[in-house]
Design an enzyme around this catalytic site. Structure first.
Site, PDB file in Angstrom:
ATOM      1  N   CYS A  82      32.597  -6.460  51.275  1.00  0.00           N
ATOM      2  CA  CYS A  82      31.233  -6.504  51.805  1.00  0.00           C
ATOM      3  C   CYS A  82      30.980  -7.957  52.141  1.00  0.00           C
ATOM      4  O   CYS A  82      30.693  -8.770  51.271  1.00  0.00           O
ATOM      5  CB  CYS A  82      30.204  -6.007  50.785  1.00  0.00           C
ATOM      6  SG  CYS A  82      28.502  -6.175  51.405  1.00  0.00           S
TER       7      CYS A  82
ATOM      8  N   CYS B 268      27.213  -9.171  51.411  1.00  0.00           N
ATOM      9  CA  CYS B 268      26.597  -9.216  50.080  1.00  0.00           C
ATOM     10  C   CYS B 268      27.518  -8.603  49.045  1.00  0.00           C
ATOM     11  O   CYS B 268      28.494  -9.207  48.624  1.00  0.00           O
ATOM     12  CB  CYS B 268      25.235  -8.522  50.108  1.00  0.00           C
ATOM     13  SG  CYS B 268      24.308  -8.720  48.580  1.00  0.00           S
ATOM     14  N   SER B 269      27.233  -7.373  48.629  1.00  0.00           N
ATOM     15  CA  SER B 269      27.956  -6.812  47.484  1.00  0.00           C
ATOM     16  C   SER B 269      28.010  -5.295  47.526  1.00  0.00           C
ATOM     17  O   SER B 269      28.152  -4.658  46.499  1.00  0.00           O
ATOM     18  CB  SER B 269      27.255  -7.252  46.200  1.00  0.00           C
ATOM     19  OG  SER B 269      25.891  -6.879  46.263  1.00  0.00           O
ATOM     20  N   CYS B 270      27.848  -4.710  48.720  1.00  0.00           N
ATOM     21  CA  CYS B 270      27.832  -3.252  48.820  1.00  0.00           C
ATOM     22  C   CYS B 270      29.130  -2.674  48.269  1.00  0.00           C
ATOM     23  O   CYS B 270      30.220  -3.152  48.596  1.00  0.00           O
ATOM     24  CB  CYS B 270      27.620  -2.816  50.267  1.00  0.00           C
ATOM     25  SG  CYS B 270      25.992  -3.296  50.864  1.00  0.00           S
TER      26      CYS B 270
END
Lengths: 201, 103
Positions: free
Chosen positions: A104, A107-109
């Site tokens: 991702c 971000c941090s998906c």
């Protein structure tokens, strides 16, 4: 600094969380004990063991695998895994010719219902910046060297769409049952930074 | 709009530091921040896009020098103040009071 939104917060994040919790509790907007129950779900029930069961089922049941690759969200829900950050899932299959890798960049998906919360490296700048530009070098840092003949496909997750890798079933596991197979499947194999190793002898 | 969060393809961030047998949380405060996310959503203070956008609005140097759950903390403080759920001065007094208590 001038662009800062408010007076500088203390450097200790523990104090900042405590301040937020305390303010919200005083305003009766938060029941700290209720949060514990939710957090514990992620500490005990939601994690890569779930994804490993999905993988083992796909390895042992060809019709399930077909459903998993055509409608992952529904197929994963068949095993009881669904919800926040897994509302729309796509499963990508590794083959002798194609290796898939998840990232991702923004971000941090990450697919919470099947893999739990992401490791720190997945959310940090080096992996997010490099996975899309030099995946072979990144994989090498994880100890995985792939021949040039293997195509690498990178899947950049979004808030709307989360991916999971269906790794290749290792050789020498023909006699293993679903439960034993699930124990071989690691988190990193479902992100694509590792392959599933065969049973240790 | 691009921003510091748009890291894909950027050079210079160094090696990947993976951790064997990594714990789910690295400190009790990370655990509490994670839990507060549910309060942010269930209380209707923001949706996931607003939450992410609050992180993306961080000053670039701060974004790169703080940890993941500090990003979350920043977003929560920012949004709760912007939405009028808490006041900046209340938060600052709480910081001061708790800071003294820890001495």
């Amino acid at each position: 600094m001038a662009s800062h939104r408010h007076s500088d917060p203390p450097s200790d994040p523990a104090l900042r969380v405590k301040a937020l919790e305390s303010l919200l509790t005083e305003k009766k907007l938060l029941e700290p004990a209720a949060l514990d129950a939710l957090i514990e779900l992620f500490e005990t029930k939601i994690g890569p063991r779930n994804g490993a069961k999905v993988v083992a089922r796909a390895w042992t049941d060809p019709t399930y695998k077909k459903r998993l690759l055509s409608d992952a969200t529904a197929a994963i829900a068949e095993l009881g895994y669904s919800g926040m950050q897994g509302e729309d899932m796509v499963v990508v299959e590794n083959t002798p010719a194609v290796h898939n890798l998840l990232v991702c960049t923004l971000c941090s998906c990450y697919p919470w219902p099947v893999l739990g919360l992401p490791p720190v490296w997945y959310k940090a700048a080096p992996y997010r910046s490099r996975a899309v530009i030099e995946p072979r070098a990144v994989l090498k840092e994880f100890g995985l060297e792939l021949p040039e003949s293997i195509e690498i496909r990178i899947w950049d997750s979004t808030a709307e769409l989360r991916y999971m890798v269906l790794p290749e079933r290792p050789a020498g596991t023909e006699d293993l049952k679903e439960d034993a197979l699930a124990k071989l499947v690691t988190r990193d194999a479902m992100i694509g930074t590792a392959k599933v190793a065969g049973p240790s002898r | 709009m691009n921003g510091i969060h748009d890291l894909g393809g950027m050079h210079g961030h160094g090696p990947i530091n993976s951790e064997a047998n990594e714990p789910i949380f690295h400190a009790p405060w990370e655990r509490r921040v994670f839990g507060l996310l549910f309060t942010m959503f269930s209380g209707g203070y923001c949706n996931v896009d607003e939450f992410r956008h609050a992180i993306e609005r961080m000053a670039p140097a701060e974004y790169l020098s703080t940890s993941y759950y500090e990003h979350w903390l920043h977003a929560m403080e920012t949004l709760l103040i912007e939405k009028g759920v808490i006041q900046q001065r209340e938060l600052a007094s709480k910081w001061a009071a708790l800071g003294k208590g820890q001495m």
